[in-house]
Scaffold this active site. Sequence first.
Site, PDB file in Angstrom:
ATOM      1  N   GLU A  98       0.823  -1.193   0.000  1.00 43.25           N
ATOM      2  CA  GLU A  98       0.000   0.000   0.000  1.00 43.25           C
ATOM      3  C   GLU A  98       0.866   1.255   0.000  1.00 43.25           C
ATOM      4  OE1 GLU A  98      -1.869  -0.708   3.680  1.00 43.25           O
ATOM      5  OE2 GLU A  98      -0.257   0.233   4.787  1.00 43.25           O
ATOM      6  N   CYS A 111       3.641   8.438   1.118  1.00 41.81           N
ATOM      7  CA  CYS A 111       4.206   7.441   2.040  1.00 41.81           C
ATOM      8  C   CYS A 111       4.264   6.104   1.290  1.00 41.81           C
ATOM      9  CB  CYS A 111       3.287   7.358   3.257  1.00 41.81           C
ATOM     10  SG  CYS A 111       3.662   5.982   4.344  1.00 41.81           S
ATOM     11  N   CYS A 118       7.092  -7.594   6.862  1.00 42.04           N
ATOM     12  CA  CYS A 118       8.275  -7.107   7.586  1.00 42.04           C
ATOM     13  C   CYS A 118       8.693  -8.175   8.595  1.00 42.04           C
ATOM     14  CB  CYS A 118       7.932  -5.804   8.313  1.00 42.04           C
ATOM     15  SG  CYS A 118       9.343  -5.104   9.215  1.00 42.04           S
ATOM     16  N   CYS A 122       7.429  -5.651  15.408  1.00 39.46           N
ATOM     17  CA  CYS A 122       7.057  -4.652  16.413  1.00 39.46           C
ATOM     18  C   CYS A 122       5.636  -4.971  16.900  1.00 39.46           C
ATOM     19  CB  CYS A 122       7.092  -3.240  15.830  1.00 39.46           C
ATOM     20  SG  CYS A 122       8.732  -2.783  15.260  1.00 39.46           S
ATOM     21  N   CYS A 125       2.384  -3.337  15.561  1.00 36.67           N
ATOM     22  CA  CYS A 125       2.287  -3.253  14.109  1.00 36.67           C
ATOM     23  C   CYS A 125       1.879  -4.597  13.503  1.00 36.67           C
ATOM     24  CB  CYS A 125       3.656  -2.835  13.572  1.00 36.67           C
ATOM     25  SG  CYS A 125       3.838  -3.037  11.813  1.00 36.67           S
ATOM     26  N   SER A 198      12.455   5.975   7.224  1.00 33.98           N
ATOM     27  CA  SER A 198      12.093   5.740   8.614  1.00 33.98           C
ATOM     28  C   SER A 198      12.510   4.327   9.010  1.00 33.98           C
ATOM     29  CB  SER A 198      10.584   5.909   8.774  1.00 33.98           C
ATOM     30  OG  SER A 198      10.213   5.620  10.095  1.00 33.98           O
ATOM     31  N   SER A 221      11.852   5.265  14.585  1.00 37.78           N
ATOM     32  CA  SER A 221      10.664   4.900  15.348  1.00 37.78           C
ATOM     33  C   SER A 221      11.126   4.516  16.756  1.00 37.78           C
ATOM     34  CB  SER A 221      10.003   3.723  14.632  1.00 37.78           C
ATOM     35  OG  SER A 221       8.764   3.451  15.153  1.00 37.78           O
ATOM     36  N   ASN A 297      -2.901   4.992  17.654  1.00 41.54           N
ATOM     37  CA  ASN A 297      -4.046   4.833  16.779  1.00 41.54           C
ATOM     38  C   ASN A 297      -4.549   3.401  16.979  1.00 41.54           C
ATOM     39  OD1 ASN A 297      -5.767   5.653  14.778  1.00 41.54           O
ATOM     40  ND2 ASN A 297      -4.393   5.113  13.104  1.00 41.54           N
ATOM     41  N   CYS A 340      -0.339   2.623   8.309  1.00 37.97           N
ATOM     42  CA  CYS A 340       0.155   1.829   7.183  1.00 37.97           C
ATOM     43  C   CYS A 340      -0.083   0.349   7.415  1.00 37.97           C
ATOM     44  CB  CYS A 340       1.640   2.073   7.000  1.00 37.97           C
ATOM     45  SG  CYS A 340       1.985   3.775   6.656  1.00 37.97           S
TER      46      CYS A 340
HETATM   47  S1  SF4 Z   1       6.793  -0.851  12.689  1.00 35.58           S
HETATM   48 FE1  SF4 Z   1       8.066  -0.940  10.860  1.00 35.58          FE
HETATM   49  S2  SF4 Z   1       9.834  -2.225  11.455  1.00 35.58           S
HETATM   50 FE2  SF4 Z   1       8.247  -2.561  12.987  1.00 35.58          FE
HETATM   51  S3  SF4 Z   1       7.203  -4.394  12.238  1.00 35.58           S
HETATM   52 FE3  SF4 Z   1       6.072  -2.606  11.493  1.00 35.58          FE
HETATM   53  S4  SF4 Z   1       6.860  -2.207   9.445  1.00 35.58           S
HETATM   54 FE4  SF4 Z   1       8.332  -3.557  10.514  1.00 35.58          FE
END
Ligand code: SF4
Length: 358
Positions: A98, A111, A118, A122, A125, A198, A221, A297, A340
Site C-alpha cells: 500500500e 508514504c 516485515c 514490532c 504493528c 524511517s 521509530s 491509533n 500503514c
Molecule cells: S513498525 Fe516498521 S519495522 Fe516494525 S514491524 Fe512494522 S513495518 Fe516492521
Amino acid sequence: MISAQSPEVINFLDLTPEEFHKAIQELGQSKFRATQILDWVYDKNIYDFQEMLNLSKDLRTLLKQRFRLFLPKVIESFKSADGSVKFLLELWDNSRIEMILMPSEKSATLCISSQVGCSRKCKFCATGKLGLTRNLLTSEIIGQILLARKYIKNRKLTNVVFMGMGEPLDNYENVVQAVRIMTHEKAINLSSRKITISTSGVIPKIKLLANEDIKVKLAVSLNAVIDSKRNEIMPINKIFPLADLKKTLLDFRHSTAYKVTYEYVMIKKFNIGNDDVRALLKFLGDQSCKLNLIAWNPVEGLDYEAPNEKEIEEFKAKLAQLQCPIIQRDSRGNDINGACGQLAGKNIERKEGDHGKY
Ligand code: SF4
C-alpha cells in the site's frame, strides 16, 4: 512466462539514468536515444514503449523485448475526509502493498512501502505480525512514486517518506538505488531533503547510510526510551539497544546535514509516565534532533489505549525543557485505516505496518 525478475529482461525502473544509457549503448543505440526514452518515462509519464512515437518501430520492438516497464496495479483506493488517499497495490507476483498520498493545495507527500510484510515484529504493528514475504524491487519502489505523480496531475509531489510497509533498511540496496533514481535530475528529480527513510533502528545499515553519497533524512521509530519497555514493543531493541542506537545516531547526525527525527507513539499507561519523561529528557537532551509525538491509533487485536488530551498535554509540558522542536502529528487518514498496512490486510490478512501514523 517472463517474470519481472527473469534474467532475460531488465526492469527499466531498476536502473539509474547512467545505467540505462549503458544498457542502451550495449544495444547499439545512441545516448541521445536513451535520453529520449528517459524523457518519455519521467517527463511525459508514458510507460509503454509503443507509445514513444519519436522512436523507430524497430527500436520500440527491441525495447519491448529487452526491458520491462510497468507500474504496480491499483486494486483499490480510499479517500479520507482529510484528503489523504490510500492505495492498495498489486505487484507482478500478486503480492500486495500500500501507499498513502497526502495532498495539499499545490503539493503532495507520499508514504511508500519498501517490503511486502516485515520481519521486525514490532508489537504495535500488524505488518510485523505477518512476517516478511519479500523485499520490493527498486522498480516497485519507483513505481509507487510514478503512480502517485499520475494521480496528482498538476500538483507537485514534494515529499516522499519510507513509512509504509516494511523496514526500509532491511531492503538496503534496493532502497538506496531507488533514492538515487528519485534524486536524479534526469529521472524523478526530487531533492534529497524531501526524502525521509524511517527505521526501527537497524544500526549497521544506519552506519552504511551515513557514508553513502546520497544524503536523505532519517526518522527513527523510538516509542520507548527504557530498554525493557522498548524490548517489549520493538524486539529489534534486544539486538540493537538504545545506548548503541543513540551513539550511532549521533555519528549519523555529524555526517549529514539533517537532524534525525524521532517518532514517539504515545500509549496510555505504557510510555508517557514520569519515568518515560526522565528517560526521554536524558536520551534527547544532548541531541540536535526533532521529536514527533503521535497518539496511539487503535489497532484491532491489540489492547493498548490512546491517551486522552489532558494526558497528552501533561506529557508534552513535561518535555518542554528539551531544546529540540516537538511536534504533535495527527493520524491523517484515520477514517480509511490510515495506519500503514491496514488496507493491504483487508484482502490478505490483517496488516498494520507503521513506521509512521498519519
Ligand atoms: S513498525 Fe516498521 S519495522 Fe516494525 S514491524 Fe512494522 S513495518 Fe516492521
